[in-house]
Design an enzyme around this catalytic site. Structure first.
Site, mmCIF file in Angstrom:
data_model
loop_
_atom_site.group_PDB
_atom_site.id
_atom_site.type_symbol
_atom_site.label_atom_id
_atom_site.label_comp_id
_atom_site.label_asym_id
_atom_site.label_seq_id
_atom_site.Cartn_x
_atom_site.Cartn_y
_atom_site.Cartn_z
ATOM 1 N N HIS A 94 0.783 -1.206 0.025
ATOM 2 C CA HIS A 94 -0.089 0.142 -0.043
ATOM 3 C C HIS A 94 1.046 1.384 -0.020
ATOM 4 C CE1 HIS A 94 -2.767 3.096 1.281
ATOM 5 N NE2 HIS A 94 -3.920 2.212 0.740
ATOM 6 N N GLU A 142 -3.426 3.134 -7.092
ATOM 7 C CA GLU A 142 -3.953 4.209 -6.430
ATOM 8 C C GLU A 142 -2.914 5.474 -6.522
ATOM 9 O OE1 GLU A 142 -6.499 2.642 -2.919
ATOM 10 O OE2 GLU A 142 -4.227 2.793 -2.379
ATOM 11 N N ILE A 147 -5.392 9.963 -2.624
ATOM 12 C CA ILE A 147 -5.632 9.283 -1.420
ATOM 13 C C ILE A 147 -6.277 10.252 -0.166
ATOM 14 C CG2 ILE A 147 -5.048 8.003 0.587
ATOM 15 C CD1 ILE A 147 -3.203 6.280 -1.830
HETATM 16 O O1 G3P Z 1 -6.572 1.881 0.389
HETATM 17 C C1 G3P Z 1 -7.387 2.845 0.214
HETATM 18 C C2 G3P Z 1 -6.857 4.109 0.043
HETATM 19 O O2 G3P Z 1 -5.529 4.202 0.084
HETATM 20 C C3 G3P Z 1 -7.743 5.068 -0.786
HETATM 21 O O3 G3P Z 1 -8.102 5.851 0.584
HETATM 22 O O4 G3P Z 1 -9.452 7.323 1.798
HETATM 23 O O5 G3P Z 1 -8.872 7.773 -0.517
HETATM 24 O O6 G3P Z 1 -10.229 6.002 0.058
HETATM 25 P P1 G3P Z 1 -9.550 6.860 0.260
#
Ligand code: G3P
Length: 223
Positions: A94, A142, A147
């Site tokens: 991650h 991602e 994020i």
């Molecule tokens: O693992 C999920 C991630 O990093 C995304 O986070 O808070 O943007 O949904 P978020």
């Protein structure tokens, strides 16, 4: 490979998703999954895996494993240990818990030996290609800058998702693709599926929501 769409919910280290709250959120996931028919995977903090896995029937994944195996290692998270605690899969690499490529490879081998499903997270198309070449079950693209932003990757940066889908198909069509970052609405999930992914990986849109159950129903509602 085409699989049934899924939602992977990372509880991160949010207090709202820890301890008793982890069980509460996992039960919401179970309820929404049962009534919508959408597969939802819960990723609580590692010490909460055992109690969450005993409380719900949906799959529980670890947020991380290390490349270390059983033996003379201290303070590591092993695939065997999260498996025996009740996890049936794990996130690896991650953005908030990155590993070297060689460590991702070892972690994948340990996970396969322990019969854990694997989701390798990536931050760009080049890393997606490297991850796909190691044949995990899933790659989750991602972009780190999105994020926690509330700005959905599936709408803000569709090219990185499309590019990852294309790259993975060329390298190993047995690897499924998820996307994540800023996902919070059913429309964001629908956009992600349109781009060729098998689902989404998200956190704050549910864990930090005023009404996490309603947020989950909304997400699953567009699948
Ligand atoms: O693992 C999920 C991630 O990093 C995304 O986070 O808070 O943007 O949904 P978020």
């Amino acid at each position: 490979m085409k699989i049934k769409p899924l939602i992977v919910l990372n509880f991160k280290t949010y207090a709202e998703g820890m301890g008793k709250n982890a069980i509460r959120i996992a039960k919401y996931c179970e309820e929404v999954s049962a009534s919508s028919g959408v597969k939802i995977i819960a990723c609580p903090q590692i010490p909460d895996i055992g109690m969450v896995a005993e409380s719900v029937k949906i799959p529980v994944f670890s947020q991380h494993i290390d490349s270390a195996g059983a033996g003379s290692f201290t303070g590591h998270i092993t695939a065997e240990c999260v498996r025996s605690a009740g996890a049936t899969g794990t996130l690896i690499n991650h953005s908030e818990r990155r590993l070297l490529l060689s460590e991702i490879d070892s972690a994948l081998q340990s996970a396969k030996k322990a019969e854990l499903k694997t989701i390798v997270c990536t931050n760009n198309i080049a890393v997606t290609k490297a991850a796909a070449s190691l044949s995990p079950d899933f790659v989750a693209i991602e972009p780190p800058e999105l994020i926690g932003s509330g700005i959905p990757v599936s709408k803000a940066d569709p090219d990185i998702v499309r590019g990852s889908v294309e790259a993975v198909k060329r390298i190993d069509s047995g690897v499924s693709i998820l996307c994540g970052a800023g996902i919070s609405k059913g429309d964001d999930v629908a956009a992600a599926l349109e781009l060729g992914t098998s689902g989404v990986l998200l956190a704050s849109g549910v864990i930090k929501a005023k009404d996490p159950k309603a947020a989950l129903f909304d997400l699953a509602g567009k699948i």
